[in-house]
Scaffold this motif. Structure first.
Motif, PDB file in Angstrom:
ATOM      1  N   VAL A  27     -19.635 -30.871 -10.643  1.00 36.08           N
ATOM      2  CA  VAL A  27     -19.298 -32.246 -11.289  1.00 36.08           C
ATOM      3  C   VAL A  27     -19.812 -32.713 -13.042  1.00 36.08           C
ATOM      4  CG1 VAL A  27     -21.067 -33.552  -9.887  1.00 36.08           C
ATOM      5  CG2 VAL A  27     -19.022 -35.256 -10.973  1.00 36.08           C
ATOM      6  N   ILE A  28     -21.199 -31.797 -12.474  1.00 35.96           N
ATOM      7  CA  ILE A  28     -21.697 -31.645 -13.812  1.00 35.96           C
ATOM      8  C   ILE A  28     -20.843 -30.519 -14.812  1.00 35.96           C
ATOM      9  CG2 ILE A  28     -23.606 -30.639 -15.489  1.00 35.96           C
ATOM     10  CD1 ILE A  28     -24.493 -33.108 -13.803  1.00 35.96           C
ATOM     11  N   ARG A  29     -19.857 -29.644 -14.839  1.00 31.13           N
ATOM     12  CA  ARG A  29     -18.601 -29.332 -15.323  1.00 31.13           C
ATOM     13  C   ARG A  29     -18.438 -30.082 -15.902  1.00 31.13           C
ATOM     14  NH1 ARG A  29     -19.008 -25.122 -11.435  1.00 31.13           N
ATOM     15  NH2 ARG A  29     -17.208 -25.953 -10.502  1.00 31.13           N
ATOM     16  N   SER A  30     -17.583 -31.079 -14.976  1.00 30.29           N
ATOM     17  CA  SER A  30     -16.395 -32.035 -15.332  1.00 30.29           C
ATOM     18  C   SER A  30     -17.380 -33.108 -16.748  1.00 30.29           C
ATOM     19  CB  SER A  30     -16.529 -32.115 -14.552  1.00 30.29           C
ATOM     20  OG  SER A  30     -15.743 -32.272 -13.393  1.00 30.29           O
ATOM     21  N   PHE A  31     -17.988 -33.022 -16.548  1.00 28.68           N
ATOM     22  CA  PHE A  31     -18.962 -34.337 -17.219  1.00 28.68           C
ATOM     23  C   PHE A  31     -19.183 -33.536 -18.612  1.00 28.68           C
ATOM     24  CE2 PHE A  31     -23.166 -36.337 -19.085  1.00 28.68           C
ATOM     25  CZ  PHE A  31     -23.161 -37.075 -19.054  1.00 28.68           C
ATOM     26  N   LEU A  32     -19.618 -32.224 -18.612  1.00 25.38           N
ATOM     27  CA  LEU A  32     -19.866 -31.839 -19.852  1.00 25.38           C
ATOM     28  C   LEU A  32     -18.384 -31.275 -20.592  1.00 25.38           C
ATOM     29  CD1 LEU A  32     -22.259 -28.537 -18.995  1.00 25.38           C
ATOM     30  CD2 LEU A  32     -22.642 -30.644 -20.334  1.00 25.38           C
ATOM     31  N   LYS A  33     -17.333 -30.895 -19.919  1.00 32.86           N
ATOM     32  CA  LYS A  33     -16.249 -30.933 -20.811  1.00 32.86           C
ATOM     33  C   LYS A  33     -15.511 -32.145 -21.057  1.00 32.86           C
ATOM     34  CE  LYS A  33     -14.131 -26.768 -19.077  1.00 32.86           C
ATOM     35  NZ  LYS A  33     -13.188 -26.079 -18.343  1.00 32.86           N
ATOM     36  N   ALA A  34     -16.045 -33.486 -20.605  1.00 32.05           N
ATOM     37  CA  ALA A  34     -15.289 -34.655 -20.478  1.00 32.05           C
ATOM     38  C   ALA A  34     -15.857 -35.223 -21.963  1.00 32.05           C
ATOM     39  CB  ALA A  34     -15.608 -36.161 -19.053  1.00 32.05           C
ATOM     40  N   HIS A  35     -17.116 -34.976 -22.714  1.00 35.12           N
ATOM     41  CA  HIS A  35     -17.549 -35.808 -23.775  1.00 35.12           C
ATOM     42  C   HIS A  35     -17.795 -34.875 -24.501  1.00 35.12           C
ATOM     43  CE1 HIS A  35     -19.007 -37.558 -20.219  1.00 35.12           C
ATOM     44  NE2 HIS A  35     -18.582 -38.908 -21.156  1.00 35.12           N
ATOM     45  N   ASP A  36     -18.014 -34.991 -25.847  1.00 34.96           N
ATOM     46  CA  ASP A  36     -18.035 -34.065 -27.347  1.00 34.96           C
ATOM     47  C   ASP A  36     -19.665 -33.687 -27.687  1.00 34.96           C
ATOM     48  OD1 ASP A  36     -17.670 -32.645 -30.060  1.00 34.96           O
ATOM     49  OD2 ASP A  36     -16.333 -34.879 -31.023  1.00 34.96           O
ATOM     50  N   TRP A  37     -19.751 -33.166 -27.812  1.00 35.75           N
ATOM     51  CA  TRP A  37     -21.573 -32.498 -27.418  1.00 35.75           C
ATOM     52  C   TRP A  37     -21.871 -32.315 -29.063  1.00 35.75           C
ATOM     53  CZ3 TRP A  37     -24.349 -33.779 -23.864  1.00 35.75           C
ATOM     54  CH2 TRP A  37     -24.382 -34.235 -23.136  1.00 35.75           C
ATOM     55  N   SER A  38     -21.104 -32.459 -30.015  1.00 33.87           N
ATOM     56  CA  SER A  38     -20.501 -32.014 -31.475  1.00 33.87           C
ATOM     57  C   SER A  38     -22.315 -32.666 -32.103  1.00 33.87           C
ATOM     58  CB  SER A  38     -19.586 -31.936 -31.861  1.00 33.87           C
ATOM     59  OG  SER A  38     -18.919 -31.272 -31.749  1.00 33.87           O
ATOM     60  N   GLY A  39     -23.097 -32.263 -32.862  1.00 34.25           N
ATOM     61  CA  GLY A  39     -24.164 -32.745 -32.772  1.00 34.25           C
ATOM     62  C   GLY A  39     -25.499 -33.960 -32.342  1.00 34.25           C
ATOM     63  N   LYS A  40     -25.154 -32.929 -31.004  1.00 32.76           N
ATOM     64  CA  LYS A  40     -25.844 -33.586 -29.829  1.00 32.76           C
ATOM     65  C   LYS A  40     -27.243 -32.563 -29.376  1.00 32.76           C
ATOM     66  CE  LYS A  40     -22.771 -37.409 -28.837  1.00 32.76           C
ATOM     67  NZ  LYS A  40     -22.926 -38.065 -29.949  1.00 32.76           N
ATOM     68  N   THR A  41     -27.833 -32.996 -29.185  1.00 28.56           N
ATOM     69  CA  THR A  41     -29.598 -32.263 -28.498  1.00 28.56           C
ATOM     70  C   THR A  41     -29.187 -32.678 -26.760  1.00 28.56           C
ATOM     71  OG1 THR A  41     -30.754 -32.474 -30.606  1.00 28.56           O
ATOM     72  CG2 THR A  41     -31.477 -31.822 -27.878  1.00 28.56           C
ATOM     73  N   LEU A  42     -28.971 -31.655 -26.055  1.00 27.43           N
ATOM     74  CA  LEU A  42     -28.922 -31.480 -24.803  1.00 27.43           C
ATOM     75  C   LEU A  42     -30.160 -31.230 -24.459  1.00 27.43           C
ATOM     76  CD1 LEU A  42     -27.355 -31.646 -22.128  1.00 27.43           C
ATOM     77  CD2 LEU A  42     -26.321 -29.874 -22.718  1.00 27.43           C
ATOM     78  N   GLN A  43     -30.954 -32.092 -23.153  1.00 33.44           N
ATOM     79  CA  GLN A  43     -32.242 -31.922 -22.779  1.00 33.44           C
ATOM     80  C   GLN A  43     -32.374 -31.766 -21.333  1.00 33.44           C
ATOM     81  OE1 GLN A  43     -35.711 -31.088 -23.976  1.00 33.44           O
ATOM     82  NE2 GLN A  43     -35.486 -30.321 -21.716  1.00 33.44           N
ATOM     83  N   PRO A  44     -32.013 -30.059 -20.963  1.00 37.49           N
ATOM     84  CA  PRO A  44     -32.293 -30.488 -19.058  1.00 37.49           C
ATOM     85  C   PRO A  44     -32.732 -30.615 -18.471  1.00 37.49           C
ATOM     86  CG  PRO A  44     -30.535 -28.612 -20.235  1.00 37.49           C
ATOM     87  CD  PRO A  44     -31.671 -29.394 -21.367  1.00 37.49           C
ATOM     88  N   PHE A  45     -32.686 -31.172 -17.376  1.00 37.64           N
ATOM     89  CA  PHE A  45     -33.408 -31.254 -16.666  1.00 37.64           C
ATOM     90  C   PHE A  45     -33.129 -31.004 -14.744  1.00 37.64           C
ATOM     91  CE2 PHE A  45     -33.040 -35.861 -16.958  1.00 37.64           C
ATOM     92  CZ  PHE A  45     -32.743 -36.571 -15.506  1.00 37.64           C
ATOM     93  N   ILE A  46     -33.758 -29.944 -13.979  1.00 38.90           N
ATOM     94  CA  ILE A  46     -33.325 -29.673 -13.725  1.00 38.90           C
ATOM     95  C   ILE A  46     -33.984 -29.975 -11.871  1.00 38.90           C
ATOM     96  CG2 ILE A  46     -32.289 -27.713 -12.228  1.00 38.90           C
ATOM     97  CD1 ILE A  46     -31.763 -26.698 -15.375  1.00 38.90           C
ATOM     98  N   THR A  47     -33.583 -30.133 -10.859  1.00 36.62           N
ATOM     99  CA  THR A  47     -34.303 -29.611  -9.381  1.00 36.62           C
ATOM    100  C   THR A  47     -33.605 -29.047  -8.192  1.00 36.62           C
ATOM    101  OG1 THR A  47     -32.689 -31.917  -7.768  1.00 36.62           O
ATOM    102  CG2 THR A  47     -34.958 -32.552  -9.583  1.00 36.62           C
TER     103      THR A  47
END
Length: 193
Positions: A127-147
């Protein structure tokens, strides 16, 4: 231990974790909230199964003054842990990306996205792959936090880079949080005696 005690314990444990994630940005959060008026330019988006990632997300939401969004598949994963593990394995092996319940409203307005998720089968949940593909990430900073349950972040950063290539990727915060799997194994061991 009842669920209220477990949630309180998680909240206490999550606070220093979230503070380390936020670091010096907490002072900037107030400025961002002021600049953005009623809406923040920072989003905390998360997917959770057992609640560990949700506790960290809630803490970040409060400390940063950020908007909060829970990522949900259109069809929920099974309640049973082992059924979920099997379904996620099959989805991973087939490269399946499940439809989302909804996308983030007004995603274009966010500049920074804190993205939280557990590791499933040494990678990101489908579902994270789906979320990433569903949104335009141009110009965004992506800060992951992972458990994760003891095996580290796996290939999750490769997945994030391939599914959000336009994002400015930050180093992830990674936390071992394997309580559900450990509990299941202890119960099985107890029954085996």
């Amino acid at each position: 231990m009842d669920s209220h005690s477990d949630l309180s314990r998680r909240a206490v444990l999550a606070t220093p974790i979230a503070l380390s994630l936020v670091g010096s940005t907490s002072a900037c959060a107030e400025e961002q909230a002021d600049e953005a008026g009623s809406g923040s330019k920072t989003l905390v988006a998360f997917f959770t199964r057992s609640g560990n990632t949700q506790v960290i997300s809630g803490t970040l939401h409060r400390l940063l003054g950020a908007e909060l969004f829970q990522i949900l598949p259109a069809r929920a994963y099974p309640e049973d842990y082992e059924q979920t593990v099997e379904q996620a394995r099959q989805e991973r092996d087939r490269g399946y990306e499940p439809p989302l319940e909804t996308r983030v409203p007004g995603f274009a307005a966010f500049e920074t996205v804190y993205l939280g998720f557990p590791i499933w089968g040494e990678t990101t949940p489908p579902v994270i792959r789906s979320f990433l593909k569903a949104h335009d990430w141009s110009g965004k900073t992506l800060q992951p936090f992972i458990t994760h349950g003891g095996y580290g972040p796996g290939n999750s950063m490769e997945i994030l880079r391939s599914h959000a290539p336009a994002a400015k990727m930050k180093e992830p915060f990674v936390l071992e949080a394997d309580q559900e799997r450990r509990t299941l194994n202890q119960v099985k061991e107890w029954l085996g005696k």
